[in-house]
Design an enzyme around this catalytic site. Structure first.
Site, PDB file in Angstrom:
ATOM      1  N   TYR A 127      -8.903  24.874  66.000  1.00  0.00           N
ATOM      2  CA  TYR A 127      -8.338  25.457  67.219  1.00  0.00           C
ATOM      3  C   TYR A 127      -9.440  25.663  68.253  1.00  0.00           C
ATOM      4  O   TYR A 127     -10.585  25.979  67.905  1.00  0.00           O
ATOM      5  CB  TYR A 127      -7.700  26.812  66.917  1.00  0.00           C
ATOM      6  N   TYR A 166      -6.327  22.282  57.784  1.00  0.00           N
ATOM      7  CA  TYR A 166      -7.570  23.058  57.839  1.00  0.00           C
ATOM      8  C   TYR A 166      -7.596  24.096  56.725  1.00  0.00           C
ATOM      9  O   TYR A 166      -6.558  24.554  56.249  1.00  0.00           O
ATOM     10  CB  TYR A 166      -7.735  23.724  59.208  1.00  0.00           C
ATOM     11  N   ARG A 176      -4.052  24.592  54.946  1.00  0.00           N
ATOM     12  CA  ARG A 176      -2.764  24.623  55.635  1.00  0.00           C
ATOM     13  C   ARG A 176      -2.294  23.208  55.928  1.00  0.00           C
ATOM     14  O   ARG A 176      -3.067  22.367  56.386  1.00  0.00           O
ATOM     15  CB  ARG A 176      -2.876  25.371  56.978  1.00  0.00           C
ATOM     16  N   HIS A 179       0.668  21.402  61.259  1.00  0.00           N
ATOM     17  CA  HIS A 179       1.818  22.100  61.828  1.00  0.00           C
ATOM     18  C   HIS A 179       1.598  22.387  63.306  1.00  0.00           C
ATOM     19  O   HIS A 179       0.471  22.424  63.791  1.00  0.00           O
ATOM     20  CB  HIS A 179       2.077  23.428  61.092  1.00  0.00           C
ATOM     21  N   HIS A 181       2.680  25.391  66.136  1.00  0.00           N
ATOM     22  CA  HIS A 181       3.247  26.715  66.352  1.00  0.00           C
ATOM     23  C   HIS A 181       4.195  26.644  67.544  1.00  0.00           C
ATOM     24  O   HIS A 181       3.851  26.087  68.586  1.00  0.00           O
ATOM     25  CB  HIS A 181       2.148  27.740  66.660  1.00  0.00           C
TER      26      HIS A 181
END
Length: 261
Positions: A127, A166, A176, A179, A181
């Site tokens: 991120y 990640y 994870r 995906h 959000h």
């Protein structure tokens, strides 16, 4: 295992299996399928520590939150906001994708003019946030945030890149799945659904306690998009469809602890 050592994936997977079996047994005995994931789902360690334990405080004036909340209008949300690959001078790295769908209520009616927000990791699984310490490269041409308004049919559409998996330290070797959000607002900023969209066929599904906190298999499947070749743009992007239902028995689930991930 030494005291204080992180749990292994096998231990977390055993906890997930036990939770799923308990739900299946309860439903078989006549209990309704759970409408929401447990806020204290044990395999998802951090939500156990931070979920609310007290009843919400009533507001003397329910409209007060609106007076001090953010405001948006149609002129504030522009077409480039929905294309996360055009927000910087250069092209972002990764597999370009188009994600589209319809937002509906429990009766199948389109939800028009809905503010839809999306945020995600880049193609390397990182991120663009100062608190992300994952040692994967940042992409100077990808910030990973976008928004749009639903059209008259309740439709939304984003162009972006497929995010990478990640690590997240919930347990030993925790990763994870890829995906996106999503945030959907109703007619007020106090009406908000925050959830995640996943990609079909990801081998990390079975290992992820956030996704697996949705113990109803049918509800869990509604969080996974469908690849739709008709939505793929020639020489440009692969297409995925993900429809969202905001309430009722077929509602798209909001996952526990979502605000932190």
């Amino acid at each position: 295992m030494a005291a204080g050592a992180p749990l292994t994936q096998r231990q977390v997977s055993d906890e997930i299996t036990a939770a799923h079996r308990a739900t299946a047994a309860a439903v078989a005995a006549g209990a309704p399928a759970p409408r929401h994931p447990a806020r204290d789902f044990a395999p998802y360690r951090s939500t156990v520590l931070r979920h609310p334990r007290r009843a919400p405080l009533p507001l003397a004036d329910p409209d007060a939150a609106e007076l001090h909340g953010p405001v948006f209008g149609a002129t504030d949300v522009t077409e480039p906001d929905a294309d996360l690959t055009r927000q910087h001078p250069g092209e972002p790295l990764g597999e370009r994708i188009t994600v589209t769908g319809r937002v509906r209520d429990r009766r199948g009616r389109p939800v028009r003019g809905q503010l839809v927000e999306v945020w995600q990791a880049n193609a390397a699984g990182r991120y663009a946030h100062r608190r992300d310490r994952h040692p994967a490269p940042l992409d100077p041409h990808f910030t990973g945030v976008g928004r749009c308004l639903t059209d008259d049919e309740g439709g939304y559409r984003f162009t972006t890149v497929r995010p990478g998996a990640y690590p997240w330290r919930n347990h030993e070797n925790a990763w994870r799945p890829a995906h996106l959000h999503f945030s959907f607002f109703g007619s007020a900023f106090t009406q908000r659904l925050v959830t995640q969209m996943y990609f079909p066929g990801d081998p990390l599904f079975r290992y992820d306690p956030i996704l697996q906190s949705v113990t109803d298999p049918a509800a869990r499947a509604r969080l996974v998009a469908t690849y739709d070749h008709a939505l793929s743009v020639p020489e440009w992007s692969l297409g995925y469809r993900w429809d969202v239902v905001l309430d009722g028995p077929a509602a798209t689930w909001a996952e526990p602890g979502e605000a932190g991930r």
